[in-house]
Design a protein around this motif. Structure first.
Motif, PDB file in Angstrom:
ATOM      1  N   ILE A 253       1.368   5.055   0.235  1.00 65.47           N
ATOM      2  CA  ILE A 253       1.968   3.837   0.756  1.00 65.47           C
ATOM      3  C   ILE A 253       2.418   4.158   2.172  1.00 65.47           C
ATOM      4  N   LEU A 254       2.558   3.143   2.995  1.00 66.95           N
ATOM      5  CA  LEU A 254       3.043   3.346   4.349  1.00 66.95           C
ATOM      6  C   LEU A 254       4.100   2.302   4.645  1.00 66.95           C
ATOM      7  N   GLY A 255       5.205   2.740   5.206  1.00 68.91           N
ATOM      8  CA  GLY A 255       6.255   1.811   5.608  1.00 68.91           C
ATOM      9  C   GLY A 255       7.095   2.417   6.709  1.00 68.91           C
ATOM     10  N   ILE A 256       7.996   1.612   7.241  1.00 64.76           N
ATOM     11  CA  ILE A 256       8.885   2.141   8.268  1.00 64.76           C
ATOM     12  C   ILE A 256       9.842   3.140   7.629  1.00 64.76           C
ATOM     13  N   GLU A 257      10.241   4.112   8.401  1.00 63.03           N
ATOM     14  CA  GLU A 257      11.205   5.106   7.945  1.00 63.03           C
ATOM     15  C   GLU A 257      12.558   4.405   7.791  1.00 63.03           C
ATOM     16  N   GLN A 258      13.056   4.355   6.574  1.00 60.75           N
ATOM     17  CA  GLN A 258      14.280   3.610   6.294  1.00 60.75           C
ATOM     18  C   GLN A 258      15.101   4.346   5.252  1.00 60.75           C
ATOM     19  N   LYS A 259      16.387   4.062   5.218  1.00 63.81           N
ATOM     20  CA  LYS A 259      17.269   4.676   4.224  1.00 63.81           C
ATOM     21  C   LYS A 259      18.255   3.632   3.727  1.00 63.81           C
TER      22      LYS A 259
ATOM     23  N   GLY B  92       9.987   1.763   4.090  1.00 63.18           N
ATOM     24  CA  GLY B  92      10.616   0.446   4.096  1.00 63.18           C
ATOM     25  C   GLY B  92       9.628  -0.689   4.273  1.00 63.18           C
ATOM     26  N   PRO B  93       9.966  -1.867   3.732  1.00 66.25           N
ATOM     27  CA  PRO B  93       9.027  -2.977   3.702  1.00 66.25           C
ATOM     28  C   PRO B  93       8.982  -3.849   4.952  1.00 66.25           C
TER      29      PRO B  93
ATOM     30  N   ARG C 213      18.604   2.193  -8.253  1.00 67.34           N
ATOM     31  CA  ARG C 213      18.345   3.440  -7.534  1.00 67.34           C
ATOM     32  C   ARG C 213      17.767   3.221  -6.144  1.00 67.34           C
ATOM     33  N   GLY C 214      17.731   1.981  -5.671  1.00 67.17           N
ATOM     34  CA  GLY C 214      17.220   1.772  -4.326  1.00 67.17           C
ATOM     35  C   GLY C 214      17.164   0.328  -3.886  1.00 67.17           C
ATOM     36  N   ASP C 215      16.902   0.158  -2.602  1.00 68.96           N
ATOM     37  CA  ASP C 215      16.870  -1.141  -1.945  1.00 68.96           C
ATOM     38  C   ASP C 215      15.487  -1.788  -2.089  1.00 68.96           C
ATOM     39  N   VAL C 216      15.286  -2.917  -1.437  1.00 62.36           N
ATOM     40  CA  VAL C 216      14.031  -3.657  -1.505  1.00 62.36           C
ATOM     41  C   VAL C 216      12.870  -2.749  -1.093  1.00 62.36           C
TER      42      VAL C 216
ATOM     43  N   GLU D 219      12.018   0.096  -2.185  1.00 56.16           N
ATOM     44  CA  GLU D 219      12.236   1.534  -2.348  1.00 56.16           C
ATOM     45  C   GLU D 219      11.658   2.086  -3.647  1.00 56.16           C
ATOM     46  N   GLU D 220      11.543   1.253  -4.650  1.00 55.51           N
ATOM     47  CA  GLU D 220      11.032   1.710  -5.952  1.00 55.51           C
ATOM     48  C   GLU D 220       9.643   2.327  -5.816  1.00 55.51           C
ATOM     49  N   LEU D 221       8.821   1.788  -4.909  1.00 53.65           N
ATOM     50  CA  LEU D 221       7.480   2.341  -4.726  1.00 53.65           C
ATOM     51  C   LEU D 221       7.538   3.774  -4.207  1.00 53.65           C
ATOM     52  N   SER D 222       8.489   4.069  -3.330  1.00 54.45           N
ATOM     53  CA  SER D 222       8.651   5.450  -2.855  1.00 54.45           C
ATOM     54  C   SER D 222       9.119   6.360  -3.980  1.00 54.45           C
ATOM     55  N   HIS D 223      10.038   5.868  -4.823  1.00 58.64           N
ATOM     56  CA  HIS D 223      10.486   6.671  -5.967  1.00 58.64           C
ATOM     57  C   HIS D 223       9.308   7.007  -6.888  1.00 58.64           C
ATOM     58  N   ILE D 224       8.479   6.016  -7.170  1.00 59.60           N
ATOM     59  CA  ILE D 224       7.335   6.235  -8.066  1.00 59.60           C
ATOM     60  C   ILE D 224       6.349   7.223  -7.441  1.00 59.60           C
ATOM     61  N   CYS D 225       6.095   7.080  -6.148  1.00 62.79           N
ATOM     62  CA  CYS D 225       5.188   8.030  -5.471  1.00 62.79           C
ATOM     63  C   CYS D 225       5.719   9.450  -5.584  1.00 62.79           C
TER      64      CYS D 225
END
Length: 188
Positions: free
Chosen positions: A73-79, A90-91, A114-117, A119-125
């Motif tokens: 996946i690719l997104g902006i670097e976000q926390k 980030g989306p 466990r995360g923001d909008v 973020e779940e995709l990053s957790h799964i990855c």
């Protein structure tokens, strides 16, 4: 006219701006992404928040090059500001192939405990040992949150001098920053 549409026209990239008819509350954004990801028959999904836009004409080449044929996946670097999580994709500008989204189990983009909008995709990855690709943060105009120790991000954030995102301008926050930066791109 919409500034984002003018930017995409300038870069000769077709954009499908869709008026979401659901509620535009905290769940409106992820529900829109869920709906598109589960109902459109395309090879790749590339989402831009209403308050994000590309700044260079080669943005699409850069993004597709990083995800084409890869399980990433690719997104902006976000926390997430209220949790002590790692940086996530980030989306505000987010890309995933439909086949990889299916492989991940078609996860929802909604915020969870466990995360923001998104973020779940990053957790799964991370859990499945898949790569996460980031558009790296460069700078911002108004520092608001810590991205990493000693690095703050916020309104008017720039990513790799390629993607601009003005957090919360969709709800009226610092819209002048969005307008100023969009006009800079249009004047180039």
């Amino acid at each position: 006219r919409d500034l984002k549409k003018l930017i995409f026209e300038k870069f000769k990239v077709e954009i499908n701006q869709i008026l979401w008819e659901g509620p535009m509350d905290y769940d409106g954004h992820p529900n829109f992404m869920n709906d598109i990801s589960n109902n459109e028959d395309v090879d790749y999904f590339l989402f831009f928040d209403i308050d994000a836009f590309p700044t260079k004409s080669n943005f699409l080449d850069v993004i597709i090059d990083r995800v084409y044929g890869k399980n990433t996946i690719l997104g902006i670097e976000q926390k997430t500001s209220h949790l002590n999580n790692d940086v996530y994709a980030g989306p505000a500008c987010f890309c995933v192939s439909k086949s990889f989204y299916d492989l991940l189990g078609r996860p929802k983009y909604n915020a969870t405990g466990r995360g923001d909008v998104g973020e779940e995709l990053s957790h799964i990855c991370r859990e499945k040992n898949y790569q996460i690709s980031y558009l790296k943060f460069d700078e911002c105009e108004i520092e608001r949150w810590e991205l990493k120790p000693g690095v703050m991000f916020g309104n008017g954030s720039m990513y790799e001098d390629l993607i601009f995102h003005n957090f919360h301008s969709a709800s009226g926050g610092n819209i002048d920053i969005y307008i100023k930066n969009a006009n800079k791109v249009l004047e180039l």
